[in-house]
Design an enzyme around this catalytic site. Structure first.
Site, mmCIF file in Angstrom:
data_model
loop_
_atom_site.group_PDB
_atom_site.id
_atom_site.type_symbol
_atom_site.label_atom_id
_atom_site.label_comp_id
_atom_site.label_asym_id
_atom_site.label_seq_id
_atom_site.Cartn_x
_atom_site.Cartn_y
_atom_site.Cartn_z
ATOM 1 N N ASP A 18 0.896 -1.235 -0.115
ATOM 2 C CA ASP A 18 0.162 0.029 0.032
ATOM 3 C C ASP A 18 0.875 1.338 -0.015
ATOM 4 O OD1 ASP A 18 -1.682 2.177 0.565
ATOM 5 O OD2 ASP A 18 -2.516 1.503 2.379
ATOM 6 N N GLU A 45 -7.259 0.658 -4.183
ATOM 7 C CA GLU A 45 -7.215 0.538 -2.620
ATOM 8 C C GLU A 45 -8.631 -0.054 -2.279
ATOM 9 O OE1 GLU A 45 -5.660 4.361 -1.841
ATOM 10 O OE2 GLU A 45 -3.734 3.989 -2.725
ATOM 11 N N LYS A 65 2.813 11.427 -3.421
ATOM 12 C CA LYS A 65 1.772 10.720 -4.073
ATOM 13 C C LYS A 65 0.769 11.696 -4.630
ATOM 14 C CE LYS A 65 -1.847 6.991 -3.459
ATOM 15 N NZ LYS A 65 -2.114 6.164 -2.181
ATOM 16 N N ASP A 113 -13.081 5.283 1.632
ATOM 17 C CA ASP A 113 -11.716 5.105 1.968
ATOM 18 C C ASP A 113 -11.153 6.460 1.948
ATOM 19 O OD1 ASP A 113 -8.971 4.942 1.725
ATOM 20 O OD2 ASP A 113 -8.820 3.618 0.265
#
Ligand code: AMP
Length: 586
Positions: free
Chosen positions: A9, A147, A70, A169
């Site tokens: 992850d 994810e 990211k 999420d």
């Protein structure tokens, strides 16, 4: 021994690593902690630091520390680390390299392959950038998975009860929501939506701006320009934000914030909630859109699953409870569940016996541009070829026609996005097809889009009528693509290792491993779902009783084959249903 493939992850704030060992998911500890900050820095001697060590110098040396990289993935951007500029892929590769080396230390064997998760709403360029980062770290990225899907996979593992879930999420930098059905060990994503630039970082930023305003009001001093002070404030505010999840009010005192004056303030949870309400409203819009796309109502949802650190915010839980009328739950540790799901998928690909099978979808529509009508004007418009929420892998083609006599060339474009106008969508790539037959206007050109299990696109154009076929595979990396050799040299210089030659580097993962049994099963499942949808569509129309019965029977048999995970049988039923639909559809 089974091949080792790890699950990673790669988060905005933190990253985690997990693997399947003896049939169980094992989260690998990184310097004694299952969670590693996604932070990269260099110390005054130029030595590379990744994770906790880099995070520790965040305030003291902001110009030598990078975080939240990211958020820049897929952008043609550079960040500076010391006196050198690096691409987001290069920085991310350093995080992945640290995880790879930790895995090798902890597992006592080389780690060369990984499944890496990305936000479901990541676009083509962001996915490619993640894959490139993996390659630079010396990892073959055997699969990119979404994810929330990974979270559902971790949750669904070993469960027999059928459930329709909403996976919400909210991490440090991105937000995703997916509607997922878990049925007979098959985890099927029905719809996904999200925002790749919305997360806990934005809440920190609102608190920082609030503190800057308060400081100015109190002392008449503007803190807004000084990087060191802003980093310090960010750290303080991130901690305050966490405390506000447990306390109705927090008092802060930061001494000598500008070198002379202290910051003293109180933040009430109520005020904080008012600040972030707009952001959370956006996430709820995404929730409603994904329910609509899945053709479900809030009442159809059995469970709301919370994933990502920012879902600990009480307002998130309250809003979801109000709108969906179900108490949202942290089924598994929200920081680890995504890596655990990635490990399960990695295990499935490596051939571990596991009952979870995944059917994922693309959350974006893929189109090509052609001449059409928009608001009564003839102009370039987007013609969708693969619609959003289509199961992966997807392979669809449409016919287009030349506009003028003797037209010898066409430009083929690929766009991602929902808008009718190309300029409102994201151009993924384009190429020219030259040397078409000198024939009258209306020369048919077949444009074929193939979207693989990683959600990445290949485009082919074929001239049909003249018999002279021209296939051109599109390089979807487009302009501004990473220079891999240069990136390898940059990284080698930073980590103090010789640059690997091209041949010695990890293989470029193209996401298509035909020997991958799991991929074949997923492909069969995606086809079966698509055929079922088309078959059910036909049953709504006027087909005769005999054909309707045959369609129903084949759908039933295909469902039984899925339940038994009998892929040979499913392949036969798919072929039979495809043949039947071919004759019955217009
Ligand atoms: P993740 O990307 O899942 O690691 O989530 C990281 C984000 O969750 C960061 O923005 C954290 O500040 C945020 N976070 C972690 N714990 C809490 C908490 N208790 N309350 C609110 N936000 C939190």
């Amino acid at each position: 021994m089974k091949e080792l493939i790890v699950g990673i992850d790669l988060g905005t704030t933190n990253s985690e690593l997990a693997v399947i060992q003896d049939g169980q998911v094992k989260v690998i500890s990184i310097h004694g902690n299952p969670i590693m900050p996604s932070c990269v820095g260099i110390d005054p001697s130029g030595k590379l630091m990744v994770g906790e060590a880099a995070k520790n110098q965040l305030v003291a040396a902001p110009e030598s520390t990078v975080l939240s990289i990211k958020r820049k993935m897929g952008e043609d951007a550079k960040v500076t680390l010391g006196d050198k500029a690096f691409s987001p892929e290069e920085i991310s590769s350093l995080i992945l390299r640290e995880l790879k080396q930790t895995g090798e230390r902890e597992l006592g064997q080389p780690v060369n392959k990984a499944v890496i998760t990305v936000p479901a709403f990541f676009n083509e360029k962001q996915r490619k950038a993640t894959q490139a980062a993996g390659e630079l770290a010396g990892l073959e990225v055997v699969r990119i998975i979404n994810e929330p899907t990974a979270a559902a996979l971790a949750y669904g593992a070993g469960r027999t009860a059928d459930e329709t879930m909403l996976v919400y999420d909210l991490g440090g930098g991105t937000f995703d929501v997916s509607v997922v059905v878990v049925e007979d060990g098959v985890v099927e994503v029905k719809a996904s939506h999200g925002d790749t630039h919305l997360g806990g970082d934005d809440f920190d930023q609102l608190l920082v701006e609030h503190a800057v305003r308060e400081f100015k009001k109190l002392h008449g001093v503007d803190l807004g320009q000084d990087l060191k002070t802003l980093r310090r404030l960010k750290v303080v505010m991130e901690q305050a934000k966490r405390r506000l999840s447990d306390e109705p009010c927090v008092r802060l005192r930061e001494e000598y914030l500008d070198g002379q004056r202290h910051l003293e303030m109180e933040i009430l949870r109520d005020d904080y909630e008012r600040m972030i309400a707009q952001h959370l409203d956006k996430t709820l819009d995404c929730v409603h859109q994904s329910l609509k796309d899945a053709q479900l109502l809030p009442d159809d949802i059995d469970k709301v699953m919370l994933v990502g650190g920012a879902t600990r915010t009480p307002l998130v839980q309250r809003l979801l409870k109000d709108r969906i009328r179900i108490e949202p739950r942290f089924e598994i540790n929200p920081d680890l569940i995504v890596a655990m799901g990635a490990a399960i998928q990695a295990g499935v690909i490596a051939g571990e016996k596991h009952h979870s099978i995944l059917v994922d979808i693309t959350p974006h529509t893929f189109s090509t541009a052609c001449i059409g009508f928009h608001e009564d004007c003839e102009r370039l418009v987007c013609a969708p070829i693969i619609a959003r929420n289509t199961p992966l892998p997807a392979s669809k083609a449409e016919m287009f026609y030349t506009m003028v006599d003797q037209q010898e060339e066409i430009k083929v474009t690929a766009y991602q996005g929902e808008h009718r106008l190309p300029e409102e969508n994201m151009l993924i790539g384009e190429f020219q097809v030259e040397g078409l037959g000198k024939v009258p206007a209306g020369n048919p050109i077949l444009i074929h889009f193939a979207l693989d299990l990683n959600g990445m696109l290949k485009v082919t154009a074929t001239e049909k009528t003249t018999g002279l076929a021209k296939d051109v595979a599109m390089d979807t990396r487009g302009k501004g693509a990473l220079d891999v050799q240069e990136a390898r040299r940059n990284i080698a210089a930073l980590v103090g290792e010789p640059a690997p030659d091209a041949a010695g580097a990890a293989a470029v993962a193209d996401g298509e491993d035909s020997s991958d049994a799991a991929a074949a099963a997923e492909s069969l499942l995606a086809t079966a779902k698509d055929l079922r949808k088309r078959g059910e569509g036909l049953l709504q129309k006027n087909v005769n009783a005999e054909d309707a019965n045959e369609i129903r029977e084949l759908i039933h048999q295909s469902a039984a084959a899925i339940k038994e995970q009998d892929w040979e049988e499913l392949s036969e039923k798919n072929d039979a249903l495809a043949d039947l639909l071919f004759y019955l559809e217009d």
